[in-house]
Scaffold this motif. Structure first.
Motif, PDB file in Angstrom:
ATOM      1  N   GLN A 105       0.955  -1.228  -0.111  1.00 45.35           N
ATOM      2  CA  GLN A 105      -0.025  -0.007   0.122  1.00 45.35           C
ATOM      3  C   GLN A 105       0.883   1.345  -0.023  1.00 45.35           C
ATOM      4  OE1 GLN A 105      -3.197   1.090  -0.200  1.00 45.35           O
ATOM      5  NE2 GLN A 105      -3.180   2.872   0.842  1.00 45.35           N
ATOM      6  N   LEU A 106       2.011   1.284   0.744  1.00 49.38           N
ATOM      7  CA  LEU A 106       2.811   2.459   0.703  1.00 49.38           C
ATOM      8  C   LEU A 106       3.427   2.518  -0.449  1.00 49.38           C
ATOM      9  CD1 LEU A 106       4.494   4.402   2.601  1.00 49.38           C
ATOM     10  CD2 LEU A 106       6.086   2.922   3.118  1.00 49.38           C
ATOM     11  N   THR A 107       4.155   1.390  -0.943  1.00 48.76           N
ATOM     12  CA  THR A 107       4.736   1.859  -2.098  1.00 48.76           C
ATOM     13  C   THR A 107       4.114   2.230  -3.570  1.00 48.76           C
ATOM     14  OG1 THR A 107       4.494  -0.568  -3.031  1.00 48.76           O
ATOM     15  CG2 THR A 107       6.580   0.011  -1.837  1.00 48.76           C
ATOM     16  N   LYS A 108       2.509   1.740  -3.432  1.00 53.42           N
ATOM     17  CA  LYS A 108       1.695   2.235  -4.626  1.00 53.42           C
ATOM     18  C   LYS A 108       1.065   3.321  -4.406  1.00 53.42           C
ATOM     19  CE  LYS A 108      -2.213   0.223  -7.271  1.00 53.42           C
ATOM     20  NZ  LYS A 108      -2.975  -0.751  -7.611  1.00 53.42           N
ATOM     21  N   ASP A 109       0.643   3.772  -3.133  1.00 56.55           N
ATOM     22  CA  ASP A 109      -0.176   4.731  -2.540  1.00 56.55           C
ATOM     23  C   ASP A 109       0.776   5.839  -2.234  1.00 56.55           C
ATOM     24  OD1 ASP A 109      -3.181   5.846  -2.513  1.00 56.55           O
ATOM     25  OD2 ASP A 109      -2.167   6.270  -0.246  1.00 56.55           O
ATOM     26  N   GLY A 110       1.835   5.540  -1.860  1.00 53.74           N
ATOM     27  CA  GLY A 110       2.430   6.829  -1.022  1.00 53.74           C
ATOM     28  C   GLY A 110       2.171   7.098   0.443  1.00 53.74           C
ATOM     29  N   ASN A 111       1.238   6.315   1.091  1.00 54.36           N
ATOM     30  CA  ASN A 111       0.866   6.296   2.259  1.00 54.36           C
ATOM     31  C   ASN A 111       0.471   4.976   2.768  1.00 54.36           C
ATOM     32  OD1 ASN A 111       0.856   9.098   2.836  1.00 54.36           O
ATOM     33  ND2 ASN A 111      -1.012   9.421   1.353  1.00 54.36           N
ATOM     34  N   TRP A 112       0.717   4.894   4.250  1.00 53.56           N
ATOM     35  CA  TRP A 112       0.091   3.865   4.631  1.00 53.56           C
ATOM     36  C   TRP A 112      -1.435   3.719   4.999  1.00 53.56           C
ATOM     37  CZ3 TRP A 112       3.765   0.189   6.049  1.00 53.56           C
ATOM     38  CH2 TRP A 112       4.989   0.548   6.322  1.00 53.56           C
ATOM     39  N   PHE A 113      -1.956   2.620   5.214  1.00 55.53           N
ATOM     40  CA  PHE A 113      -3.513   2.539   5.604  1.00 55.53           C
ATOM     41  C   PHE A 113      -3.686   3.590   6.522  1.00 55.53           C
ATOM     42  CE2 PHE A 113      -3.044  -1.783   3.870  1.00 55.53           C
ATOM     43  CZ  PHE A 113      -3.718  -1.705   2.730  1.00 55.53           C
TER      44      PHE A 113
END
Length: 457
Positions: free
Chosen positions: A157-165
């Motif tokens: 999620q971090l790598t794709k979105d730039g943020n944690w959940f």
């Protein structure tokens, strides 16, 4: 049998040295290394031939001792329609299902209504992190003896979105809670993003291993009843290299797992890359995905989810799904790709590639760990920069025509018209917003060229 033995005994063995001498003679003075040895983007030198004289079995590929399963992807929007689509896909040759569920209110009972529970594996890709929903899936699996595998990946999620959940601490705390209570495999690694963004194979392997290591380090309760781990990979078009990549991945994973005293293997799901797919002359995509699926199977993937030829520009549709599934059915039931365990074992070229990829990836992995690990290097932007550099090298090769995509930068059909056929936006989507890190952006090689063609239609 004796006749065969006598026949072969009439021929003297030819050594590696003799072959090389003959090749050197045929080159008429040209340099052997400069003429016939080429170097990949990973720095691997590929020789014109490989010989038993130079071969020593060093690696155990640990490939699965069973046939690959044909995996059907289903995005769950309407639960009833998704249920019917799963039933239909299984009747038409799919052997496992991957549901993508974005809504936490989706009823598991309704989704699984009338589906074959015990004999079919169901994957649940959850792009959210919920202890309660993971518990519901785990409880359903325990109650019905279902084969459920959850695909939860906060680092992905971090790598794709730039943020944690939520945050690093919160996400890891929730994962540990799920690990302590779950009776099903729940952890996954989204390694496909590295390939689709343009990382070379050594980088893909090293980043995947570092990705795994972050979880092994941070989940002390991991490794119980639901301790298995799933790695989702993207397979490119370099046929033999991709076979070796998957074999090297399994070797590296097992090496790392032993360090943590984990005794489970990884479950590999392979999907053809999007990076070399095109919207013009789109039928060529079927040829690309076929060879990529072949690499995945021969490399030892547990499950293969094919990419429909029109996935870039069409919404999910029955025709595209059927063609993609049939490609795998042909490979399995007409080409007999499921009849031999570890078919690549003993192939000198593939064994050599596997060894080199594993060794180079291990060196890079150690460097990543020495410098703080994957999450630290993502925060610093090091991983993103390295992937971007690798992607640009490949892009330059494509732009100059040295890397070919038939129908796009070679032999294009100038009469192709696609502007009115685009149901989906097939290019990198810009979404300016505040993020913790710069996300890793997946990008296809043909995007700029396609945009230029669309603008002139």
């Amino acid at each position: 049998m004796s006749t065969t033995n006598n026949l072969f005994s009439e021929f003297e063995a030819v050594s590696s040295k003799q072959w090389k001498q003959q090749i050197q003679y045929e080159l008429k003075g040209a340099d052997y290394n400069e003429t016939l040895v080429w170097e990949s983007q990973e720095g691997i030198k590929v020789k014109p031939f490989y010989h038993i004289d130079e071969f020593e079995v060093k690696l155990d590929s640990n490939a699965p001792e069973h046939a690959f399963t044909i995996l059907q992807n289903i995005f769950v929007h309407d639960v009833k329609k998704s249920n019917q689509r799963a039933l239909d896909s299984l009747h038409r040759g799919a052997e496992s299902i991957r549901f993508t569920i974005e809504n936490k209110t989706v009823s598991i009972d309704d989704l699984m209504q009338n589906l074959p529970i015990k004999e079919t594996t169901y994957y649940f890709h959850l792009p959210f992190l919920s202890i309660d929903y993971a518990a519901k899936l785990s409880d359903f699996a325990a109650k019905h003896q279902a084969k459920f595998i959850l695909l939860i990946d906060p680092i992905g999620q971090l790598t794709k979105d730039g943020n944690w959940f939520e945050s690093l601490e919160s996400d890891i705390e929730k994962l540990n809670t799920i690990a302590a209570a779950s009776s099903v495999n729940f952890l996954s690694i989204n390694a496909g993003i590295y390939q689709n963004a343009g990382a070379n194979m050594v980088q893909q392997l090293a980043y995947t291993l570092a990705h795994v290591n972050e979880y092994f380090n941070r989940l002390p309760s991991f490794g119980g009843a639901g301790g298995g781990l799933t790695i989702e990979v993207a397979v490119g078009t370099n046929y033999f290299f991709e076979i070796a990549k998957l074999r090297a991945l399994r070797i590296l994973f097992n090496t790392l797992a032993k360090e943590y005293h984990h005794n489970f293997d990884c479950n590999i799901i392979a999907t053809p890359t999007k990076r070399n797919k095109t919207i013009y002359d789109y039928n060529v995509n079927m040829l690309r995905t076929t060879t990529e699926c072949m690499s995945a199977i021969l490399g030892g993937a547990n499950a293969v989810a094919n990419l429909p030829y029109d996935a870039l520009y069409h919404k999910d549709n029955e025709f595209g799904d059927r063609i993609a599934r049939n490609q795998l059915l042909v490979l399995k039931h007409e080409s007999y790709f499921d009849k031999v365990n570890n078919p690549a074992d003993g192939a000198y070229y593939i064994e050599n590639l596997t060894e080199q990829l594993a060794e180079k990836a291990l060196l890079l992995f150690k460097d990543i760990e020495t410098n703080g690990g994957l999450i630290t290097q993502l925060m610093e932007g090091t991983i993103q920069r390295k992937i971007s550099e690798s992607a640009q090298k490949e892009q330059d090769l494509f732009d100059s025509g040295k890397e070919t995509l038939l129908g796009t930068n070679k032999y294009p059909n100038k009469n192709d018209r696609m502007k009115d056929d685009l149901e989906l936006y097939p290019f990198v989507k810009q979404n300016p917003r505040k993020t913790l890190i710069t996300p890793i952006i997946e990008k296809r090689l043909a995007e700029k060229l396609e945009q230029e063609r669309l603008a002139t239609e």
